[in-house]
Design an enzyme around this catalytic site. Structure first.
Site, PDB file in Angstrom:
ATOM      1  N   SER A   9       0.827  -1.167  -0.067  1.00 54.85           N
ATOM      2  CA  SER A   9      -0.089  -0.038   0.005  1.00 54.85           C
ATOM      3  C   SER A   9       0.861   1.403  -0.128  1.00 54.85           C
ATOM      4  CB  SER A   9      -0.820  -0.067   1.214  1.00 54.85           C
ATOM      5  OG  SER A   9      -1.622   1.209   1.419  1.00 54.85           O
ATOM      6  N   HIS A  32      -1.047  -1.076  -4.295  1.00 52.44           N
ATOM      7  CA  HIS A  32      -2.201  -0.471  -3.747  1.00 52.44           C
ATOM      8  C   HIS A  32      -2.395   0.646  -3.488  1.00 52.44           C
ATOM      9  CE1 HIS A  32      -6.135  -1.963  -1.836  1.00 52.44           C
ATOM     10  NE2 HIS A  32      -5.856  -0.936  -0.926  1.00 52.44           N
ATOM     11  N   ASP A  34      -4.985   3.707  -2.267  1.00 57.70           N
ATOM     12  CA  ASP A  34      -6.118   4.209  -1.326  1.00 57.70           C
ATOM     13  C   ASP A  34      -6.515   5.577  -1.710  1.00 57.70           C
ATOM     14  OD1 ASP A  34      -6.479   1.880   0.386  1.00 57.70           O
ATOM     15  OD2 ASP A  34      -4.604   2.216   1.142  1.00 57.70           O
ATOM     16  N   MET A  36      -9.160   8.114  -0.583  1.00 56.82           N
ATOM     17  CA  MET A  36     -10.224   8.360   0.323  1.00 56.82           C
ATOM     18  C   MET A  36     -10.595   9.890   0.048  1.00 56.82           C
ATOM     19  SD  MET A  36      -8.254   7.044   3.785  1.00 56.82           S
ATOM     20  CE  MET A  36      -7.029   5.392   3.447  1.00 56.82           C
ATOM     21  N   HIS A  65      -8.158   1.329  -4.378  1.00 59.31           N
ATOM     22  CA  HIS A  65      -9.272   0.757  -3.187  1.00 59.31           C
ATOM     23  C   HIS A  65      -9.865   2.020  -3.093  1.00 59.31           C
ATOM     24  CE1 HIS A  65     -10.158  -0.031   1.242  1.00 59.31           C
ATOM     25  NE2 HIS A  65     -11.138  -0.120   0.401  1.00 59.31           N
ATOM     26  N   MET A  67     -12.197   4.241  -1.067  1.00 57.72           N
ATOM     27  CA  MET A  67     -13.005   4.545   0.064  1.00 57.72           C
ATOM     28  C   MET A  67     -13.860   5.777  -0.039  1.00 57.72           C
ATOM     29  SD  MET A  67     -10.367   3.146   2.667  1.00 57.72           S
ATOM     30  CE  MET A  67      -8.838   2.985   1.702  1.00 57.72           C
ATOM     31  N   MET A 136     -11.845  -6.134   4.688  1.00 58.94           N
ATOM     32  CA  MET A 136     -11.012  -5.290   5.455  1.00 58.94           C
ATOM     33  C   MET A 136     -10.493  -6.100   6.675  1.00 58.94           C
ATOM     34  SD  MET A 136     -10.209  -2.492   3.595  1.00 58.94           S
ATOM     35  CE  MET A 136      -9.805  -1.484   4.944  1.00 58.94           C
ATOM     36  N   ASP A 174      -6.618  -6.606   3.697  1.00 59.07           N
ATOM     37  CA  ASP A 174      -6.085  -5.293   3.818  1.00 59.07           C
ATOM     38  C   ASP A 174      -6.222  -4.697   5.356  1.00 59.07           C
ATOM     39  OD1 ASP A 174      -5.105  -2.580   3.565  1.00 59.07           O
ATOM     40  OD2 ASP A 174      -6.435  -1.812   2.132  1.00 59.07           O
TER      41      ASP A 174
END
Length: 223
Positions: A9, A32, A34, A36, A65, A67, A136, A174
């Protein structure tokens, strides 16, 4: 394709020097990323311009990913960038199967994520539409959290579902994944592992190899 995938990540990487950080994890299967939005989770990371820049580095496949709120609108737009995989949260989606179809139409793999408190039963009927299920193992929003072993029964349910249906869906975990916890997740059925701090805080190449070996050993022991 190996049956164990390690995806560091980049939330744990040096944001000021991504090109160098990607070189440090060159032996990984993917990076990976993220995304957000400070709405679905109480944190703000990066948006489409940053993802486009990371994609242009062309160093590793990008596993996004999301979010974020309103993935029905945004997930296909991220897929348009040519990334490898786009995962969105079931809890934020209005029409999950439609989102998956729209992601795949852009040439990306479609993934769906479940928060720790969301039961497997909520995705079971829709799982055939997806290439990846992300369980998760921490509450989404911040890196460096402690692994939650109480999420393992849900992972076992997903593995049993995949066996019953002859599915090749990837089962990803994750949150708090390290040399101390990866074996537990591998035995429960995970084959795709996101690790942030565990990889970037030391020597990434050695840590990726170590995690891969541990996961492989525990997966074989579980079978």
């Amino acid at each position: 394709m190996t049956d164990v995938r390690i995806q560091p990540s980049i939330l744990a990487a040096d944001f000021a020097n991504f090109a160098h950080e990607f070189d440090r994890i060159a032996t990984a299967d993917a990076a990976h990323v993220d995304v957000m939005d400070n709405h679905f989770v109480p944190n703000l990371t990066m948006g489409q311009p940053m993802v486009e820049r990371l994609q242009s580095l062309n160093k590793l496949p990008l596993d996004l990913h999301l979010m974020i709120a309103d993935p029905d609108r945004w997930a296909p737009q991220f897929a348009e960038m040519g990334v490898f995989s786009v995962t969105f949260h079931l809890e934020a989606a209005t029409a999950p199967a439609t989102i998956a179809r729209n992601i795949r139409a852009q040439g990306a793999r479609a993934g769906v994520a479940l928060r720790p408190g969301t039961p497997f039963a909520q995705i079971e009927e829709l799982l055939e539409h997806f290439d990846q299920l992300l369980i998760m193992t921490v509450e989404p929003g911040f890196g460096g959290q402690k692994f939650m072993p109480e999420t393992m029964p849900k992972l076992r349910q997903a593995r049993e579902w995949a066996k019953r249906h002859g599915s090749e869906i990837w089962l990803q975990v994750d949150g708090g994944i390290s040399a101390d916890t990866i074996g537990m997740a591998a035995e429960a059925g995970a084959d795709t592992f996101v690790a942030g701090s565990a990889v970037f805080r030391g020597e990434p190449e050695a840590e990726i190899a170590r995690l891969r070996q541990l996961a492989t050993e525990h997966r074989h022991a579980a079978h």
